[in-house]
Design an enzyme around this catalytic site. Structure first.
Site, mmCIF file in Angstrom:
data_model
loop_
_atom_site.group_PDB
_atom_site.id
_atom_site.type_symbol
_atom_site.label_atom_id
_atom_site.label_comp_id
_atom_site.label_asym_id
_atom_site.label_seq_id
_atom_site.Cartn_x
_atom_site.Cartn_y
_atom_site.Cartn_z
ATOM 1 N N ASN A 297 -63.002 -42.930 -11.159
ATOM 2 C CA ASN A 297 -62.257 -43.628 -10.107
ATOM 3 C C ASN A 297 -61.046 -44.276 -11.022
ATOM 4 O O ASN A 297 -60.759 -44.252 -12.061
ATOM 5 C CB ASN A 297 -63.221 -44.833 -9.574
ATOM 6 C CG ASN A 297 -62.807 -44.914 -8.268
ATOM 7 O OD1 ASN A 297 -61.774 -45.382 -7.727
ATOM 8 N ND2 ASN A 297 -64.118 -45.239 -7.292
ATOM 9 N N PRO A 568 -63.770 -42.638 -2.716
ATOM 10 C CA PRO A 568 -62.319 -43.318 -2.404
ATOM 11 C C PRO A 568 -62.051 -44.706 -3.193
ATOM 12 O O PRO A 568 -62.971 -45.418 -3.267
ATOM 13 C CB PRO A 568 -62.531 -43.559 -0.896
ATOM 14 C CG PRO A 568 -63.573 -42.483 -0.397
ATOM 15 C CD PRO A 568 -64.571 -42.544 -1.545
ATOM 16 N N CYS A 569 -61.115 -44.845 -3.615
ATOM 17 C CA CYS A 569 -60.536 -46.029 -4.182
ATOM 18 C C CYS A 569 -59.697 -46.970 -3.494
ATOM 19 O O CYS A 569 -58.986 -47.760 -3.874
ATOM 20 C CB CYS A 569 -59.979 -45.846 -5.506
ATOM 21 S SG CYS A 569 -58.683 -44.612 -5.380
ATOM 22 N N ASN A 570 -59.730 -46.904 -2.103
ATOM 23 C CA ASN A 570 -58.934 -47.540 -1.203
ATOM 24 C C ASN A 570 -58.967 -48.854 -1.522
ATOM 25 O O ASN A 570 -57.794 -49.749 -1.391
ATOM 26 C CB ASN A 570 -59.081 -47.303 0.277
ATOM 27 C CG ASN A 570 -59.074 -45.814 0.551
ATOM 28 O OD1 ASN A 570 -59.848 -45.106 0.054
ATOM 29 N ND2 ASN A 570 -58.009 -45.191 1.369
ATOM 30 N N LEU A 572 -60.205 -50.435 -4.032
ATOM 31 C CA LEU A 572 -59.972 -50.816 -5.554
ATOM 32 C C LEU A 572 -58.664 -50.774 -6.141
ATOM 33 O O LEU A 572 -58.306 -51.574 -6.993
ATOM 34 C CB LEU A 572 -60.738 -49.744 -6.411
ATOM 35 C CG LEU A 572 -62.306 -49.401 -6.019
ATOM 36 C CD1 LEU A 572 -62.984 -48.681 -6.657
ATOM 37 C CD2 LEU A 572 -63.234 -51.046 -5.745
#
Length: 609
Positions: A297, A568-570, A572
């Site tokens: 991530n 998903p790192c939306n 973050l």
């Protein structure tokens, strides 16, 4: 856009915007193709020389109400795009943008310079805190400003602006915007006679916000001033602004501070180290593979996120690596895994490490004042044609090197959008084929099959950097000479599968879980084109992958040797200005499905043994 928190050189900025589900491209302005305005009294003169007698420029009144509050036009356009013409929602979004922009952790290493007579779109005014400290120390609250109040009111009623001085014209213009004349007068005295309209507006707004914080201040000033503030609506407007600021602060979680990243970001070592670092890494016996697991991530996650990830993944220390040590582009990521770290090796041939090695044709046109050697984080969106045309027009005005102000403006946008020089005074965004090469994918990996250019950029921007991941996975080649069974979660366009294939690890069975149909088609096409002899099994949602299904899959393929993926790192990524909610966010909370599935795989396989 994230500040370079790893302490590395300023010319290696990471924007990390490729981590958002959808990223807003630079919008074509919704106001007009002409953005260079010069305001004089009640008249607004456009750059084409035409004049308007209206006190409101050619922007709509809906947009103008936020412009006069001091918000940048680019932010307003983005907020309207997200929320429509709903004043409350737009103002709420603008407050979010401003709160994140003002955070020291979120500022980029290079501040955007004011655009020199090119466009007002990309510049935003900032109020002067030093002036605020002395706002109420002067006696002007109760002195000559009374005369200006009467003068402006009289002129406003009689429309006699043509006979006023420059100062009175500016006061009249601010009065038409809804700001009290007394406050406008103080702002002009403090900011100086040459202060621009945005500077005066910012000063007035800041002063009103300061008074709103002190309930006793208005009782100390003259009663008629308090009435004027309420009558003109300026105080009410700023009070609403302040209330929304407080509400936004209460709703925000502690996301502005990120963990301190190691310097340099080379994890447990990189191939180019002359003397490899000695790393002591002791894993608990219960998690020594197989099955091995590998989780990825963004490194620049909100404070506490990596502590949570580590806590749920057996307290293993993450390995933070910047892909600029493996390629010509930066990508700061954290990797948490139980793989061995001895006897790693890189993919051969080694990929290009600099911009000119990766894009040799650009070297001919590259100006000496653009000293970039690495590209920044590749994004899911690209710079607009309008932006590149503005840069061309700005540079071609000069025979030699443009002035420093122009250079700073051009370099800021070149770094932000990874623009490269493709001709004399011409910059352009990277082509999808070039992005594929920089990320370690084969040529045309995302091309064809009805996939649009927009989808290609989006899929590539959210993928692994293959060379970096392959270096970590290289230890599997000797461990699984007869092939490997992989459970690939959030597999995207198959970065893990491509890395293993390029390492020479046979892919016996791959269970690929990916929600995007576009990405699933890309992986299936690559599987067929590379003549894989194993089995590719697709699932479209990690949330629907149950323990019973995992049990059947394990019985069918004989167990998994590797569980790999990056949720998903939306919520973050630092580029997310609206919903950076950490692991509690709607998309990034899928991390807990990775943990659930990994635990189920380990539990089921331990029973089979």
């Amino acid at each position: 856009m994230d500040k370079n928190l790893s302490g590395e050189d300023n010319d290696d900025i990471d924007w990390d915007t490729e981590d958002e589900l959808e990223i807003q491209e630079i919008q074509d302005t919704v106001f007009s193709s002409c953005t260079d305005l010069r305001t004089t009294g009640q008249h607004v003169v456009c750059c084409d020389g035409e004049a308007s007698s209206s006190s409101v420029p050619f922007r709509s009144k809906f947009i103008q109400q936020f412009v006069v509050m001091g918000f940048p036009e680019e932010s307003i356009a983005k907020a309207i795009e997200q929320n429509g013409e709903n004043s409350d929602l737009v103002l709420d979004s603008l407050l979010t943008f401003k709160a994140l922009d003002d955070s020291p952790e979120e500022q980029p290493s290079v501040s955007p310079p004011l655009e020199p007579s090119i466009s007002s779109d990309d510049s935003a005014s900032e109020y002067n805190k030093n002036v605020l400290d002395n706002v109420y120390e002067d006696d002007s609250w109760s002195s000559d400003s009374d005369n200006y109040i009467n003068t402006v009111k009289q002129c406003y009623l009689n429309d006699e602006g043509s006979s006023l001085s420059e100062k009175e014209k500016m006061l009249l213009f601010l009065g038409n915007m809804g700001y009290p004349a007394e406050e406008a007068s103080i702002a002009m005295d403090r900011c100086g006679p040459k202060a621009s309209l945005p500077e005066l507006v910012d000063f007035i707004c800041a002063a009103q916000m300061s008074r709103a914080e002190d309930p006793y201040l208005l009782e100390d000033v003259k009663p008629n001033l308090k009435d004027i503030l309420n009558d003109c609506g300026g105080y009410k407007k700023r009070k609403m602004y302040n209330e929304l600021c407080k509400r936004k602060k209460q709703r925000e979680i502690s996301v502005e501070e990120t963990i301190r990243l190691p310097k340099p970001m080379i994890g447990f070592g990189i191939p180019t180290e002359s003397v490899p670092r000695m790393v002591q890494r002791i894993l608990p016996e219960k998690i020594i593979g197989p099955p091995y697991f590998y989780y990825e991530n963004v490194a620049l996650a909100p404070k506490g996120v990596w502590d949570t990830i580590k806590r749920h993944l057996y307290e293993i220390e993450p390995e933070f690596v910047d892909s600029k040590y493996f390629s010509a582009t930066a990508r700061k990521r954290g990797y948490l895994h139980n793989l061995p770290i001895e006897n790693r090796f890189p993919l051969f041939p080694l990929p290009p490490r600099t911009i000119h090695e990766a894009l040799p044709l650009s070297k001919r046109w590259w100006p000496s004042w653009d000293t970039r050697s690495k590209l920044n984080c590749l994004q899911t969106a690209i710079g607009s044609a309008r932006l590149t045309d503005k840069i061309r027009k700005a540079v071609e005005k000069y025979d030699g090197e443009p002035p420093m102000e122009i250079q700073k403006y051009v370099l800021y946008h070149c770094k932000k959008w990874n623009l490269v020089w493709v001709g004399r005074n011409k910059v352009a965004p990277l082509e999808p084929d070039e992005v594929e090469m920089l990320l370690g994918f084969p040529k045309n990996h995302t091309r064809g099959g009805g996939i649009s250019r927009t989808d290609r950029y989006k899929s590539l921007g959210n993928s692994f950097q293959v060379d970096t991941v392959a270096y970590h996975l290289s230890v599997l080649r000797d461990l699984f000479p007869n092939g490997i069974n992989v459970l690939s979660l959030f597999s995207g366009i198959g970065g893990a599968e491509v890395a293993l294939y390029r390492l020479g690890v046979p892919l016996n069975n791959v269970v690929s879980v990916e929600k995007s149909e576009v990405n699933r088609n890309i992986v299936r096409s690559w599987w067929e084109q590379t003549n894989q002899r194993g089995n590719l099994i697709h699932f479209d949602d990690v949330q629907l992958l149950s323990r019973d299904q995992l049990k059947k899959l394990i019985e069918s393929v004989g167990g998994f040797d590797l569980v790999i993926g990056g949720s998903p790192c939306n919520n973050l990524a630092g580029s997310n200005r609206v919903s950076r909610d950490g692991l509690e966010g709607r998309e990034s909370s899928l991390f807990f499905d990775y943990v659930r599935i990994l635990d189920d795989v380990k539990s089921i396989m331990s029973r089979h043994r």
